[in-house]
Design a protein around this motif. Sequence first.
Motif, mmCIF file in Angstrom:
data_model
loop_
_atom_site.group_PDB
_atom_site.id
_atom_site.type_symbol
_atom_site.label_atom_id
_atom_site.label_comp_id
_atom_site.label_asym_id
_atom_site.label_seq_id
_atom_site.Cartn_x
_atom_site.Cartn_y
_atom_site.Cartn_z
ATOM 1 N N GLU A 1 -27.049 -36.079 108.766
ATOM 2 C CA GLU A 1 -26.365 -35.886 107.486
ATOM 3 C C GLU A 1 -27.203 -35.040 106.541
ATOM 4 O O GLU A 1 -26.695 -34.231 105.779
ATOM 5 C CB GLU A 1 -26.079 -37.243 106.854
ATOM 6 N N LYS A 2 -28.545 -35.244 106.613
ATOM 7 C CA LYS A 2 -29.426 -34.467 105.734
ATOM 8 C C LYS A 2 -29.431 -33.000 106.136
ATOM 9 O O LYS A 2 -29.493 -32.110 105.316
ATOM 10 C CB LYS A 2 -30.853 -35.023 105.805
ATOM 11 N N ASN A 3 -29.412 -32.738 107.418
ATOM 12 C CA ASN A 3 -29.570 -31.370 107.905
ATOM 13 C C ASN A 3 -28.236 -30.671 108.181
ATOM 14 O O ASN A 3 -28.202 -29.568 108.748
ATOM 15 C CB ASN A 3 -30.398 -31.382 109.195
ATOM 16 N N GLY A 4 -27.133 -31.317 107.868
ATOM 17 C CA GLY A 4 -25.840 -30.678 108.142
ATOM 18 C C GLY A 4 -25.177 -31.335 109.323
ATOM 19 O O GLY A 4 -25.831 -31.673 110.292
ATOM 20 N N ASP A 5 -23.858 -31.514 109.249
ATOM 21 C CA ASP A 5 -23.165 -32.262 110.288
ATOM 22 C C ASP A 5 -22.978 -31.438 111.558
ATOM 23 O O ASP A 5 -23.109 -31.954 112.654
ATOM 24 C CB ASP A 5 -21.804 -32.737 109.772
ATOM 25 N N GLU A 6 -22.675 -30.180 111.455
ATOM 26 C CA GLU A 6 -22.324 -29.379 112.618
ATOM 27 C C GLU A 6 -23.201 -28.132 112.685
ATOM 28 O O GLU A 6 -23.710 -27.632 111.689
ATOM 29 C CB GLU A 6 -20.847 -28.971 112.542
ATOM 30 N N LEU A 7 -23.339 -27.656 113.944
ATOM 31 C CA LEU A 7 -24.097 -26.413 114.180
ATOM 32 C C LEU A 7 -23.138 -25.231 114.224
ATOM 33 O O LEU A 7 -21.973 -25.357 114.616
ATOM 34 C CB LEU A 7 -24.854 -26.510 115.511
#
Length: 399
Positions: A41-47
Motif C-alpha cells: 500500500e505504501k509503495n503503490g498497489d499495482e506495477l
Amino acid sequence: YRRMLNMGVPADAVMHKMTTEGADAKIVTAVLNAGEIELNEKNGDELTEAEEETASTYRRMLKMRVPPEAVRHKMASENVDEKIINAVLSGTTKNEDDAGLSNEEEIIAAKYRRMLKMAVPLEAVKHKMAQDQVEMRIISAVTNEATPDKKAGNTSTKMPALDAPTLSAEEEKTATTYRNMLKVCIPKEAVRHKMKQDGISFKIVEAVLGKENSPALQSSNETAKSTNSKTMKLHWTVSTLAPELLKQSIFAKTEQKKRKLFTINPEESDIKKLEELFQKKTTAKSSAAKAGKSENNKIGSEMAKLLDITRANNIAISLNAFSNFSFRSLAETINDLDPDDKIDSEKVQFIPNLLPTAKEMMAIKKFTGEDDKLITAELFFRQLIPIKRIEDKVKVMQT
C-alpha cells in the motif's frame, strides 16, 4: 510482532523470532501477510507494464526454487526499484496459502501427509518434496498443516529455554548439521566434542545442546574428602529430637546456664586415643574391594594405549549409533560399499569421523599383542586394517 514490523524490523527477523518462540503457523502467516500488504500500500498497489516485465524475470527465479533472499540480493545488486522488489517477494507467499489445492495437487500432497503421520521428521519430508521437485504451494500446504500438530504433540521438547540464544540465519544453518547428528542418536557429548573440534562458537553450542552443568563434580569431590577421614561420623542433629527430649538434653542445659566454653588444646596422645576409640572398622568385604581395585588398576596399566584417550572415548561413544553391527560386519559393509543399504543414509555422513588417521593406523598395525589389551576404538580400527582406500569408499557411500 506487527509492532516490530511497523518499527522497521525485517520480516525475516520477525519470522525467526516467532518461530523460536513457538508461535502458531496461522499467526505467522497472518502477521507476515499483513506486513506485506502494508508495504504494497505504501509503495503503490499495482506495477506498470514496464515494471511487470522487470518483475517477471525474478518471479521465474522464485518458480525455479531460488531462495527468496538470493532473489532479493540479485535485485538489489541490479538496482531494481524497491516497489518491484516488494511486489515480487510478497507474491511468493501471498494468495498461494489462501487458495486451496486442486484435486491433482491434493493427490500429490497426500503422499507426504502419510509420511508425517508415520512420524517421519518434518525436515526430512521437506527435503523429500524438494528432491521430488514438488511445487512450492504444495510444500507450503503440507508444512502449514504439520506445524500446529507438532507443536501440540511436543510441547515439552519444542518449547525453547528462556535463556536459549537467538541465532541468525547463517548460525541456524551451521546448527542444523549438529542437530541432524542428534536425530540419528549420536550421543550429546560426542556432538559437543565435534563442535568444539570444528571451532563452533559457544553461542551455537549452547543453542544446540543447552548449557553444560557439572554439579556432580563438586559433590564427588566433597564425597572423596569426607571418605578420607579415619574416624566415624557422629551426627548431632537437634532438629530430630522431640521437644521433651530436647529439654532433657545437654543442648537445653547449656542454653540455661549460658556457660562459656574454653578453648581446649588436646595433646597428641589424646588425639591418638580418640582415633582408637572411634576408628572405622575394616571388614573383609572392604579389604577385598580394595584389593580388587588395585588389581583393576594394574590391568588398566597393562592396556596397549595406542590412541589418545579422549579420541578413543569419542569414537567409542559414536559407535553406539551402529549398535546393530559387530565391528567386523560394519567393516565388511564399508568394504563392500553397503550394496543392501544396511546403514541409514544419515548415519553414513558421520562415518568419516570414525576413520583412523595414518598415524593411528600405523600404531594399530605395529601392535602384535592380544585383543584383550585393546579398548573399543582400537578393536574397531583393527578390523579396518584389511580395507584398501577406505576414505574413497566412504565418499562413494556418501554420494
